[in-house]
Design a protein around this motif. Structure first.
Motif, PDB file in Angstrom:
ATOM      1  N   PHE A 105      17.452   6.888  -4.828  1.00 34.17           N
ATOM      2  CA  PHE A 105      16.530   5.749  -4.941  1.00 34.17           C
ATOM      3  C   PHE A 105      15.581   5.636  -3.745  1.00 34.17           C
ATOM      4  O   PHE A 105      14.433   5.236  -3.909  1.00 34.17           O
ATOM      5  CB  PHE A 105      17.304   4.452  -5.157  1.00 34.17           C
ATOM      6  CG  PHE A 105      17.981   4.399  -6.496  1.00 34.17           C
ATOM      7  CD1 PHE A 105      17.243   4.252  -7.652  1.00 34.17           C
ATOM      8  CD2 PHE A 105      19.349   4.533  -6.606  1.00 34.17           C
ATOM      9  CE1 PHE A 105      17.858   4.220  -8.903  1.00 34.17           C
ATOM     10  CE2 PHE A 105      19.978   4.503  -7.843  1.00 34.17           C
ATOM     11  CZ  PHE A 105      19.226   4.346  -8.998  1.00 34.17           C
ATOM     12  N   THR A 126      23.304   0.063 -11.188  1.00 32.51           N
ATOM     13  CA  THR A 126      22.833   0.222  -9.807  1.00 32.51           C
ATOM     14  C   THR A 126      21.363  -0.154  -9.697  1.00 32.51           C
ATOM     15  O   THR A 126      20.955  -0.843  -8.756  1.00 32.51           O
ATOM     16  CB  THR A 126      23.050   1.682  -9.344  1.00 32.51           C
ATOM     17  OG1 THR A 126      24.428   2.007  -9.503  1.00 32.51           O
ATOM     18  CG2 THR A 126      22.642   1.872  -7.903  1.00 32.51           C
ATOM     19  N   GLN A 139      19.823  -2.257 -11.368  1.00 33.27           N
ATOM     20  CA  GLN A 139      19.739  -3.717 -11.385  1.00 33.27           C
ATOM     21  C   GLN A 139      20.265  -4.313 -10.072  1.00 33.27           C
ATOM     22  O   GLN A 139      19.641  -5.205  -9.497  1.00 33.27           O
ATOM     23  CB  GLN A 139      20.538  -4.264 -12.565  1.00 33.27           C
ATOM     24  CG  GLN A 139      20.350  -5.756 -12.759  1.00 33.27           C
ATOM     25  CD  GLN A 139      20.851  -6.238 -14.099  1.00 33.27           C
ATOM     26  OE1 GLN A 139      21.677  -5.570 -14.736  1.00 33.27           O
ATOM     27  NE2 GLN A 139      20.359  -7.371 -14.545  1.00 33.27           N
ATOM     28  N   ASP A 140      21.390  -3.794  -9.603  1.00 34.63           N
ATOM     29  CA  ASP A 140      22.003  -4.337  -8.377  1.00 34.63           C
ATOM     30  C   ASP A 140      21.072  -4.263  -7.180  1.00 34.63           C
ATOM     31  O   ASP A 140      21.045  -5.165  -6.347  1.00 34.63           O
ATOM     32  CB  ASP A 140      23.276  -3.544  -8.025  1.00 34.63           C
ATOM     33  CG  ASP A 140      24.491  -4.121  -8.706  1.00 34.63           C
ATOM     34  OD1 ASP A 140      24.364  -5.180  -9.338  1.00 34.63           O
ATOM     35  OD2 ASP A 140      25.562  -3.498  -8.601  1.00 34.63           O
ATOM     36  N   ILE A 141      20.334  -3.185  -7.077  1.00 36.06           N
ATOM     37  CA  ILE A 141      19.506  -3.006  -5.874  1.00 36.06           C
ATOM     38  C   ILE A 141      18.072  -3.456  -6.112  1.00 36.06           C
ATOM     39  O   ILE A 141      17.256  -3.402  -5.198  1.00 36.06           O
ATOM     40  CB  ILE A 141      19.529  -1.535  -5.383  1.00 36.06           C
ATOM     41  CG1 ILE A 141      18.934  -0.601  -6.434  1.00 36.06           C
ATOM     42  CG2 ILE A 141      20.945  -1.114  -5.015  1.00 36.06           C
ATOM     43  CD1 ILE A 141      18.827   0.842  -5.978  1.00 36.06           C
ATOM     44  N   GLY A 142      17.769  -3.907  -7.309  1.00 36.10           N
ATOM     45  CA  GLY A 142      16.410  -4.390  -7.596  1.00 36.10           C
ATOM     46  C   GLY A 142      15.377  -3.270  -7.547  1.00 36.10           C
ATOM     47  O   GLY A 142      14.257  -3.466  -7.078  1.00 36.10           O
ATOM     48  N   PHE A 143      15.757  -2.096  -8.059  1.00 34.51           N
ATOM     49  CA  PHE A 143      14.879  -0.929  -7.932  1.00 34.51           C
ATOM     50  C   PHE A 143      13.543  -1.110  -8.656  1.00 34.51           C
ATOM     51  O   PHE A 143      12.477  -0.781  -8.106  1.00 34.51           O
ATOM     52  CB  PHE A 143      15.596   0.325  -8.474  1.00 34.51           C
ATOM     53  CG  PHE A 143      14.660   1.493  -8.617  1.00 34.51           C
ATOM     54  CD1 PHE A 143      14.180   2.157  -7.500  1.00 34.51           C
ATOM     55  CD2 PHE A 143      14.211   1.909  -9.867  1.00 34.51           C
ATOM     56  CE1 PHE A 143      13.283   3.207  -7.618  1.00 34.51           C
ATOM     57  CE2 PHE A 143      13.325   2.960  -9.994  1.00 34.51           C
ATOM     58  CZ  PHE A 143      12.859   3.612  -8.879  1.00 34.51           C
ATOM     59  N   GLU A 177      11.243  -3.430  -6.767  1.00 33.51           N
ATOM     60  CA  GLU A 177      10.791  -2.846  -5.507  1.00 33.51           C
ATOM     61  C   GLU A 177       9.779  -1.726  -5.759  1.00 33.51           C
ATOM     62  O   GLU A 177       8.792  -1.593  -5.030  1.00 33.51           O
ATOM     63  CB  GLU A 177      11.991  -2.307  -4.711  1.00 33.51           C
ATOM     64  CG  GLU A 177      11.657  -1.714  -3.361  1.00 33.51           C
ATOM     65  CD  GLU A 177      11.253  -2.753  -2.318  1.00 33.51           C
ATOM     66  OE1 GLU A 177      11.369  -3.967  -2.610  1.00 33.51           O
ATOM     67  OE2 GLU A 177      10.811  -2.346  -1.232  1.00 33.51           O
ATOM     68  N   ARG A 232       6.499  -3.254  -6.420  1.00 34.23           N
ATOM     69  CA  ARG A 232       5.904  -3.779  -5.173  1.00 34.23           C
ATOM     70  C   ARG A 232       5.281  -2.639  -4.371  1.00 34.23           C
ATOM     71  O   ARG A 232       4.323  -2.841  -3.639  1.00 34.23           O
ATOM     72  CB  ARG A 232       6.970  -4.491  -4.331  1.00 34.23           C
ATOM     73  CG  ARG A 232       7.235  -5.927  -4.778  1.00 34.23           C
ATOM     74  CD  ARG A 232       8.010  -6.697  -3.708  1.00 34.23           C
ATOM     75  NE  ARG A 232       9.392  -6.286  -3.597  1.00 34.23           N
ATOM     76  CZ  ARG A 232      10.378  -6.775  -4.359  1.00 34.23           C
ATOM     77  NH1 ARG A 232      10.123  -7.693  -5.267  1.00 34.23           N
ATOM     78  NH2 ARG A 232      11.614  -6.367  -4.197  1.00 34.23           N
TER      79      ARG A 232
END
Lengths: 260, 238
Positions: free
Chosen positions: B73, B99, B101-105, B108, B111
């Motif tokens: 990632f 994962t 979802q958990d890390i907000g990939f 990000e 962004r």
């Protein structure tokens, strides 16, 4: 605004009190609630290490330090004070607050008083509840289950539950979720607030180059904690007039219960 | 379908043998054929077939392990103008998206100006459709292309109806290759991009012709998608 004191403690060590204090300071800051903190882990001060600007190391058994905290509640510009009680010191801290007349002042409505009682995974934690019950009558008393290090809690069977909880009236339970071990460890190494780590900054404000994956785990964890604090209406309890934070980006903490 | 430089293609399916690695391979070869930068990631740590096809370009990662997550990632978010292709192992499908979802990939990536694009492989099962719908419900703005690979998982006479139920903006079709020709694809040393530029002289003329007529429509779809994305982002056509 009425001054508020948030006491975070446990009579058992290693249950993650300081982690919760750090998460709380981040939450309050992200909601524009200016806070001062007192670290009673004298002289080392783990909370002070992560939040040096707003944290002072104090000795709760020292009269001069007691005055520094309590006598300034009315006069300080900052109306929210967080006290991170050193391991094993919750009952002693409450006894000290009682002896100095603080609990009486709370009863008379001079101050808001919140207690975050961080529970460990053993039955000993339940026995702590009984011990501190006499001191929490006029406080907003929260039981905090901290899973940050993947603590497995015993099952609270109804009989055990009633036995301990009928002795005390709680304002609610807070559950702090697990954080990925490596992400947690990296924040420890960085020695910064969780929010600074997520923003990929060093303590000095320079780009830190932390892994996005680790920052992502911390951000999501913070978001879940914010939801817990929102759920119990924490901002309404400590800072009813505090201005709301701007709309939080997805995955970032910052929404308040009042925004829902 | 090479998209813009820096796009991230997540090639996935909820079940086995739907042609995920074939799509990842074709897309990688299309980028190489177009002389465009590309990097791949194979999330099957046990039998990395995609990795074996492009040993210099594709990194094998284990997303069950945090070191693998960082290797994947953090690299996907690098703003280096390289198109990235992730072959999601079907057994790691749930873990991969949990994962993400958990890390907000996804958030990000956006962004950072990076557009993740899902290439979701359809099959006839309700489970596959439900998985696609769950992904769409979680990330409604995430572009999804539904892939119909007739060589791997034929959808049969109801193909149009099946595909219509997928929450996808585009469709991508991979025709079936006759058995003997499909065997030629199993050779990891066969580079489809090099094949188009200079077919191996030791290959049968029949195989060459059939392979070419299979690849060209696929690459045309990639090109079409690429042009569409360029037009959509054009300042002059808003």
């Amino acid at each position: 605004m009425k001054p508020s004191v948030i006491l975070i403690g446990a009579d058992k060590g290693g249950v993650g009190k300081t982690t919760i204090a750090r998460a709380l300071l981040d939450y309050l800051a992200s909601n524009n609630v200016i806070t001062r903190a007192f670290d009673t882990e004298n002289p080392r001060g783990t909370l002070h290490r992560f939040h040096p600007e707003e944290t002072e190391i104090v000795d709760l058994t020292s009269t001069s330090d007691q005055m520094k905290i309590i006598d300034t509640l009315e006069t300080a510009q900052i109306k929210v004070s967080v006290i991170d009680v050193r391991a094993g010191g919750l009952t002693l801290a409450l006894q000290a607050l009682h002896d100095m007349g603080f609990l009486e002042a709370v009863k008379e409505g001079e101050f808001n008083f919140l207690i975050f009682h961080v529970l460990g995974s053993s039955i000993a934690s339940l026995e702590e509840i009984e011990e501190i019950a006499p001191y929490v009558e006029d406080a907003q008393y929260f039981l905090v289950k901290n899973h940050v290090n993947d603590t497995t809690f015993f099952e609270w069977d109804p009989v055990t539950h009633r036995k301990y909880f009928e002795k005390v009236q709680t304002a609610g339970e807070l559950t702090i979720p697990k954080l990925n071990e490596i992400a947690y460890e990296q924040v420890e190494i960085a020695g910064t607030p969780f929010s600074t780590f997520v923003a990929d900054k060093t303590a000095e404000g320079d780009p830190a180059g932390h892994s996005f994956v680790l920052r992502g785990y911390v951000r999501t964890w913070q978001h879940k904690i914010s939801e817990e604090f929102d759920r119990v209406g924490l901002l309404g309890l400590v800072a009813p007039l505090a201005p709301r934070a701007p709309a939080a980006a997805p995955g970032k903490p910052g929404r308040t219960a009042r925004e829902r | 379908m090479a998209g813009h430089s820096g796009d991230v293609f997540i090639v996935c399916s909820a079940g086995a043998r739907t042609g995920v690695t074939t799509t990842a391979r074709l897309l990688t070869d299309y980028r190489l054929f177009s002389r465009a930068p590309v990097a791949g990631f194979d999330t099957d740590p046990h039998e990395p077939r995609y990795g074996a096809l492009f040993p210099d370009l594709v990194k094998t990662v284990d997303v069950a392990d945090i070191k693998g997550q960082i290797a994947l990632f953090d690299r996907l978010l690098a703003q280096d103008g390289v198109t990235k292709i992730v072959d999601v192992w079907h057994r790691g499908f749930q873990r991969f998206f949990a994962t993400v979802q958990d890390i907000g990939f996804i958030e990000e990536a956006r962004r950072n100006g990076i557009e993740p694009i899902l290439l979701f492989h359809a099959d006839v099962t309700e489970a596959a459709l439900a998985s696609a719908q769950r992904l769409h419900a979680t990330w409604p703005a995430l572009p999804m292309i539904v892939v119909q690979n007739e060589g791997a998982r034929p959808l049969g006479p109801d193909a149009a109806d099946i595909l219509r139920r997928y929450p996808a903006q585009h469709k991508f079709f991979v025709a079936a290759l006759p058995g003997p020709l499909a065997n030629a694809l199993d050779d990891p040393s066969l580079s489809l991009s090099r094949f188009l530029l200079a077919p191996p002289t030791n290959m049968s003329i029949v195989v060459r012709a059939a392979l070419k007529s299979w690849i060209v429509p696929i690459f045309t779809q990639f090109k079409s998608f690429e042009l569409r994305r360029e037009l959509e982002s054009s300042d002059y056509l808003r």
